[in-house]
Motif scaffolding. Structure first.
Motif, PDB file in Angstrom:
ATOM      1  N   PHE A  13     -85.715 -94.539  12.815  1.00 61.79           N
ATOM      2  CA  PHE A  13     -85.802 -95.420  14.054  1.00 61.79           C
ATOM      3  C   PHE A  13     -85.075 -94.486  14.910  1.00 61.79           C
ATOM      4  O   PHE A  13     -85.431 -94.407  16.042  1.00 61.79           O
ATOM      5  N   HIS A  14     -83.892 -93.848  14.729  1.00 60.64           N
ATOM      6  CA  HIS A  14     -83.080 -93.060  15.642  1.00 60.64           C
ATOM      7  C   HIS A  14     -83.939 -91.681  16.061  1.00 60.64           C
ATOM      8  O   HIS A  14     -84.269 -91.293  17.160  1.00 60.64           O
ATOM      9  N   GLN A  15     -84.569 -91.132  15.009  1.00 61.82           N
ATOM     10  CA  GLN A  15     -85.243 -89.969  15.188  1.00 61.82           C
ATOM     11  C   GLN A  15     -86.693 -90.228  16.016  1.00 61.82           C
ATOM     12  O   GLN A  15     -87.181 -89.542  17.033  1.00 61.82           O
ATOM     13  N   ALA A  16     -87.150 -91.326  15.672  1.00 63.34           N
ATOM     14  CA  ALA A  16     -88.480 -91.819  16.400  1.00 63.34           C
ATOM     15  C   ALA A  16     -88.179 -92.071  17.987  1.00 63.34           C
ATOM     16  O   ALA A  16     -88.961 -91.787  18.869  1.00 63.34           O
ATOM     17  N   PHE A  17     -87.023 -92.642  18.044  1.00 60.07           N
ATOM     18  CA  PHE A  17     -86.453 -93.003  19.404  1.00 60.07           C
ATOM     19  C   PHE A  17     -86.226 -91.835  20.341  1.00 60.07           C
ATOM     20  O   PHE A  17     -86.783 -91.543  21.700  1.00 60.07           O
ATOM     21  N   ILE A  18     -85.690 -90.878  19.796  1.00 51.55           N
ATOM     22  CA  ILE A  18     -85.381 -89.536  20.503  1.00 51.55           C
ATOM     23  C   ILE A  18     -86.638 -88.943  21.001  1.00 51.55           C
ATOM     24  O   ILE A  18     -86.833 -88.640  22.049  1.00 51.55           O
ATOM     25  N   SER A  19     -87.639 -89.163  20.098  1.00 51.63           N
ATOM     26  CA  SER A  19     -88.896 -88.355  20.439  1.00 51.63           C
ATOM     27  C   SER A  19     -89.597 -89.199  21.275  1.00 51.63           C
ATOM     28  O   SER A  19     -90.239 -88.687  22.175  1.00 51.63           O
ATOM     29  N   PHE A  20     -89.674 -90.653  21.372  1.00 51.20           N
ATOM     30  CA  PHE A  20     -90.447 -91.375  22.001  1.00 51.20           C
ATOM     31  C   PHE A  20     -89.749 -91.162  23.521  1.00 51.20           C
ATOM     32  O   PHE A  20     -90.321 -91.391  24.572  1.00 51.20           O
ATOM     33  N   ARG A  21     -88.502 -91.206  23.536  1.00 50.96           N
ATOM     34  CA  ARG A  21     -87.894 -91.032  24.771  1.00 50.96           C
ATOM     35  C   ARG A  21     -88.020 -89.690  25.557  1.00 50.96           C
ATOM     36  O   ARG A  21     -88.475 -89.874  26.854  1.00 50.96           O
ATOM     37  N   LYS A  22     -87.858 -88.907  24.883  1.00 56.00           N
ATOM     38  CA  LYS A  22     -88.629 -87.474  25.435  1.00 56.00           C
ATOM     39  C   LYS A  22     -89.735 -87.683  25.834  1.00 56.00           C
ATOM     40  O   LYS A  22     -90.278 -87.030  26.984  1.00 56.00           O
ATOM     41  N   TYR A  23     -90.673 -87.972  25.172  1.00 60.63           N
ATOM     42  CA  TYR A  23     -92.337 -88.218  25.311  1.00 60.63           C
ATOM     43  C   TYR A  23     -92.299 -88.964  26.455  1.00 60.63           C
ATOM     44  O   TYR A  23     -93.169 -88.600  27.649  1.00 60.63           O
ATOM     45  N   VAL A  24     -91.730 -89.920  26.881  1.00 62.42           N
ATOM     46  CA  VAL A  24     -91.748 -90.858  28.221  1.00 62.42           C
ATOM     47  C   VAL A  24     -91.242 -90.082  29.304  1.00 62.42           C
ATOM     48  O   VAL A  24     -92.056 -90.300  30.436  1.00 62.42           O
ATOM     49  N   LEU A  25     -90.050 -89.380  29.223  1.00 59.05           N
ATOM     50  CA  LEU A  25     -89.496 -88.932  30.444  1.00 59.05           C
ATOM     51  C   LEU A  25     -89.899 -87.681  30.679  1.00 59.05           C
ATOM     52  O   LEU A  25     -89.833 -87.415  31.886  1.00 59.05           O
ATOM     53  N   GLU A  26     -90.671 -86.790  29.674  1.00 58.03           N
ATOM     54  CA  GLU A  26     -91.051 -85.748  30.376  1.00 58.03           C
ATOM     55  C   GLU A  26     -92.492 -85.469  30.329  1.00 58.03           C
ATOM     56  O   GLU A  26     -93.107 -84.650  30.750  1.00 58.03           O
ATOM     57  N   THR A  27     -93.532 -86.570  29.787  1.00 59.64           N
ATOM     58  CA  THR A  27     -95.009 -86.385  30.084  1.00 59.64           C
ATOM     59  C   THR A  27     -95.161 -86.555  31.643  1.00 59.64           C
ATOM     60  O   THR A  27     -94.768 -87.464  32.219  1.00 59.64           O
ATOM     61  N   LEU A  28     -96.204 -85.537  32.148  1.00 63.45           N
ATOM     62  CA  LEU A  28     -96.422 -85.850  33.524  1.00 63.45           C
ATOM     63  C   LEU A  28     -97.249 -87.060  33.844  1.00 63.45           C
ATOM     64  O   LEU A  28     -96.745 -87.726  34.529  1.00 63.45           O
ATOM     65  N   PHE A  29     -98.258 -87.377  32.815  1.00 63.64           N
ATOM     66  CA  PHE A  29     -98.968 -88.682  33.342  1.00 63.64           C
ATOM     67  C   PHE A  29     -99.135 -89.469  31.688  1.00 63.64           C
ATOM     68  O   PHE A  29     -99.652 -88.792  30.667  1.00 63.64           O
ATOM     69  N   LEU A  30     -98.429 -90.614  31.694  1.00 63.57           N
ATOM     70  CA  LEU A  30     -98.419 -91.198  30.360  1.00 63.57           C
ATOM     71  C   LEU A  30     -99.833 -92.028  30.228  1.00 63.57           C
ATOM     72  O   LEU A  30    -100.677 -92.197  31.378  1.00 63.57           O
ATOM     73  N   PRO A  31    -100.318 -92.565  29.125  1.00 65.16           N
ATOM     74  CA  PRO A  31    -101.247 -93.183  29.159  1.00 65.16           C
ATOM     75  C   PRO A  31    -101.290 -94.496  29.937  1.00 65.16           C
ATOM     76  O   PRO A  31    -100.259 -94.970  30.216  1.00 65.16           O
TER      77      PRO A  31
END
Length: 768
Positions: free
Chosen positions: A118-136
């Motif tokens: 859960f912790h690893q997935a959240f770290i990855s998810f947070r990075k994805y949301v904050l750093e992706t230029l255009f989210l789905p």
């Protein structure tokens, strides 16, 4: 924004937008799961049955997250056009609130995400949301609603789980992975063997009882047969007896020989034979190699299976064959010649007699003892594990020859299997042997009763010069331990080893295409289920090779085959050769004889010191590796005949070096600690302890030795040198640095003492 533009945007969002009911605030995780099930949402988690989880929880520390490519969403900036740009500061607060909610953690745990994942997935998810230029677009709209107060933080969960399954793909196929790694019925892995009714004959008895002889006679009389042994030496011996039939293509049309002798890992479970012989069946419980005996016993396609080994395995083999519906016929044998345990230890090399064999568990002890023996004007033969089979047989022949002046043998426990030697007395130099436990950890431990009986049984062989054997120890303190070991009964065998097959790993890779081979095997073992009759063998050597060639582009089946190659990972030259073989193979370039010769710098000259001899042994192992791979990839390793011929020439060179091993030891720059212990109070006497396994020089030489040699006699320093973790030269350097530091500390201590005295005077004055 125009009406046409709005219609275009909404048409693109139809496949993404989650029904509003799924995004409304929820009071519990179960309610959210219920609604997702009703809605049939594409991002809802697949429900995993509780039955599969109750069997064995996975070791999630082995789950390596997959790196996702940071590609821009195909929706572009649709989410921004429909709502508004996201405030990253506010977004971070929302994500952290989601992470801290116990309900979300519990809901994730129900779907396979424990606290670690859960912790690893959240770290990855947070990075994805904050750093992706255009989210789905769908995720962008949900986050925008939450930030503006019109959505609930729990609405993030389906998108979080979608991301978690992308980086941990095993979560979505856990049931399939458990089925693939179910090892409870290994007999079903071999349909060819199950299709025939095999006859199993167990030849049970101690060493020197004739059990293997009877099985070999049936093997030689059959129209076709395969002999499966634990050592190349045993295979080589049967190779000679069956007229050069060991893995050799003797037929002019290229058909395989009717009789095959090989190490047990090499045997084919698809080739039909009339008779198969499986030697040393008690090794089915070996932590590293036991799987090979299990595979041969369950999988060989032979009308008759002749099994040879200790009586302690009879009951277990019967139980194992009960699972295949095959009966076991047992033939028991008694030892043909007796041996006795002496009441006195040898204690000194001056007490050696013709027919003596000193058994060591260290190559350095072999070198040192052989040098001391020849310093007394006696000749000795030397046998240890890394010598080529031909050299071992040559040394055995030299020792057995009644007309040869060589009457003493110094050997490791390699003599415990496969060599017929005229030994009158077995002398254990030590009872401590390094081994690998079930966890793959190296440890020093007293030899087992089975090992002690196997080695002691070499004394007084039938049809040798000495009809009665004797067994004792070099050190006085070891003798009671040896007597106790030999008085015990061998523990019954209760389990057999297993190893994941190439087909099972390929099915695993289908579900986890981005995982490395080492990680695939780790996950497989962690999920595997075995019944009480089996255990999963140690896979550290397999993983070591897998990690070594991970960067080389190979298909999975070829990679798996390379990683099952029997190489000594302690030999750097062999490991380097293995790496080069794999790299050349990946380029689809055949490994020709000339290519191999350039790699090993062939031809090679006779060794000038022990280091040269060790290198020649490594080159011999490289030739062995080539021949082993040639059986699997004949088109890529085409020059087997020429490599075998060069290996035979190399064997002759090594024979020459071993014959002159004393000269090589003298020429070696690095000194070797002498393995014979002594007591301070007994001049020239030898004593020792099985628990300490101490190896030191005799007392009357102590006065001639320097401070480093004295330091090497201490328990820690001597042990480090003997185990190869510290060289004598490095020990001298450490002693010099220690002496230098000690000299520097003396003035500092004097100054400190002066300061202390001055402070004491000041305090006394203040008190007055």
């Amino acid at each position: 924004m125009s009406a046409n533009r709005c219609l275009h945007l909404f048409s693109r969002l139809q496949r993404h937008i989650i029904p509003r009911a799924a995004r409304c605030p929820v009071s519990s995780g179960s309610a959210l799961l219920h609604r997702q099930h009703q809605d049939g949402s594409q991002v809802s988690s697949r429900t995993v049955s509780s039955d599969s989880f109750s069997s064995k929880p996975p070791d999630t520390s082995l789950f390596v997250p997959v790196s996702l490519k940071a590609d821009a969403s195909e929706d572009g900036d649709v989410g921004v056009e429909l709502t508004q740009p996201l405030d990253r500061t506010e977004l971070l607060k929302v994500l952290n609130r989601f992470y801290k909610k116990k309900e979300m953690q519990k809901l994730a745990a129900d779907h396979g995400l424990d606290a670690r994942l859960f912790h690893q997935a959240f770290i990855s998810f947070r990075k994805y949301v904050l750093e992706t230029l255009f989210l789905p677009a769908d995720l962008h709209i949900i986050l925008s609603d939450i930030c503006s107060g019109s959505g609930h933080v729990d609405d993030i969960y389906p998108y979080f789980m979608r991301h978690a399954k992308q980086i941990f793909p095993m979560l979505d196929c856990m049931d399939d992975l458990r089925k693939i790694s179910d090892l409870r019925v290994p007999a079903n892995w071999y349909p060819d063997a199950r299709a025939i009714q095999r006859k199993v004959i167990f030849h049970a008895g101690p060493t020197n009882s004739g059990k293997t002889y009877q099985a070999i006679q049936r093997y030689l009389a059959a129209k076709s047969g395969v002999y499966c042994g634990p050592l190349k030496l045993l295979a080589h011996e049967i190779f000679e007896k069956s007229n050069n039939a060991e893995r050799s293509f003797m037929d002019p049309d290229g058909r395989a020989s009717a009789h095959v002798a090989c190490t047990i890992e090499m045997c084919s479970v698809t080739t039909p034979y009339e008779v198969a012989v499986i030697d040393e069946i008690q090794m089915i419980r070996d932590p590293s190699r036991g799987w090979a005996w299990t595979r041969a016993l369950l999988g060989l396609c032979a009308e008759e299976i002749h099994v040879c080994g200790e009586p302690a395995a009879i009951h277990f083999i019967r139980e194992l064959m009960f699972t295949t519906g095959e009966e076991v016929e047992v033939n028991t044998y008694k030892r043909l010649t007796p041996f006795e345990i002496l009441d006195q230890a040898v204690e000194s090399l001056n007490n050696l007699r013709p027919g003596d064999c000193i058994v060591c568990f260290s190559k350095n002890d072999i070198y040192s003892i052989s040098r001391q023996i020849e310093a007394k004007g006696l000749e000795c033969a030397v046998i240890y594990g890394s010598l080529p089979p031909g050299t071992k047989l040559s040394q055995a022949k030299k020792f057995n020859d009644p007309d040869d002046p060589c009457k003493i043998l110094v050997a490791t426990d390699a003599i415990g299997m496969g060599l017929n030697l005229s030994i009158r007395r077995i002398i254990f130099n030590s009872l401590i042997k390094p081994n690998v436990n079930e966890k793959g950890e190296k440890q020093m431990d007293t030899i087992s009763t089975s090992q002690a009986l196997q080695i002691a049984g070499r004394a007084g062989r039938f049809s040798s010069v000495y009809q009665e054997g004797q067994v004792t120890t070099m050190h006085r303190d070891d003798l009671p331990v040896l007597k106790e070991l030999l008085s015990r009964s061998v523990e019954p065998i209760q389990t057999a080893g297993l190893h994941p097959t190439a087909e099972q790993i390929e099915m695993f890779a289908y579900h986890l295409p981005d995982a490395t081979l080492s990680n695939l095997v780790d996950i497989f073992v962690s999920l595997s289920q075995v019944d009480g009759m089996y255990f999963v063998c140690n896979i550290d050597d397999f993983k070591f090779l897998a990690d070594m060639i991970q960067h080389i582009p190979l298909n999975l089946r070829s990679r798996y085959v390379f990683c099952t190659a029997p190489i000594n990972k302690k030999q750097p030259f062999v490991c380097t050769s293995f790496l080069k073989f794999a790299r050349q193979f990946s380029r689809d370039e055949p490994l020709t004889y000339n290519w191999v010769c350039r790699h090993v710098s062939w031809p090679l000259s006779a060794p000038k010191n022990i280091k040269d001899l060790i290198h020649l042994e490594a080159v011999h192992d490289v030739f062995d590796l080539y021949l082993w791979l040639s059986y699997r990839f004949m088109d890529m390793f085409p020059d087997t005949a020429m490599v075998r011929e060069s290996q035979q020439e190399l064997d002759d060179i090594i024979k020459q070096g071993v014959r002159n091993i004393t000269l090589l030891i003298r020429a070696t720059n690095s000194s070797i600690t002498a393995p014979l212990g002594s007591r301070r109070g007994q001049k020239g006497a030898i004593s020792g302890s099985a628990s300490a396994a101490n190896v030191t020089n005799v007392t009357n030489k102590r006065a001639e030795r320097g401070p480093v040699e004295e330091l090497m006699d201490s328990s820690l320093a001597g042990r480090l040198v003997r185990d190869g973790l510290l060289t004598p030269d490095l020990l001298r350097q450490l002693q010099m640095e220690w002496s230098k530091n000690k000299k520097q500390e003396v003035p500092n201590q004097s100054a400190l003492g002066k300061d202390h005295r001055d402070n004491t005077r000041v305090k006394n004055k203040r008190k007055k």
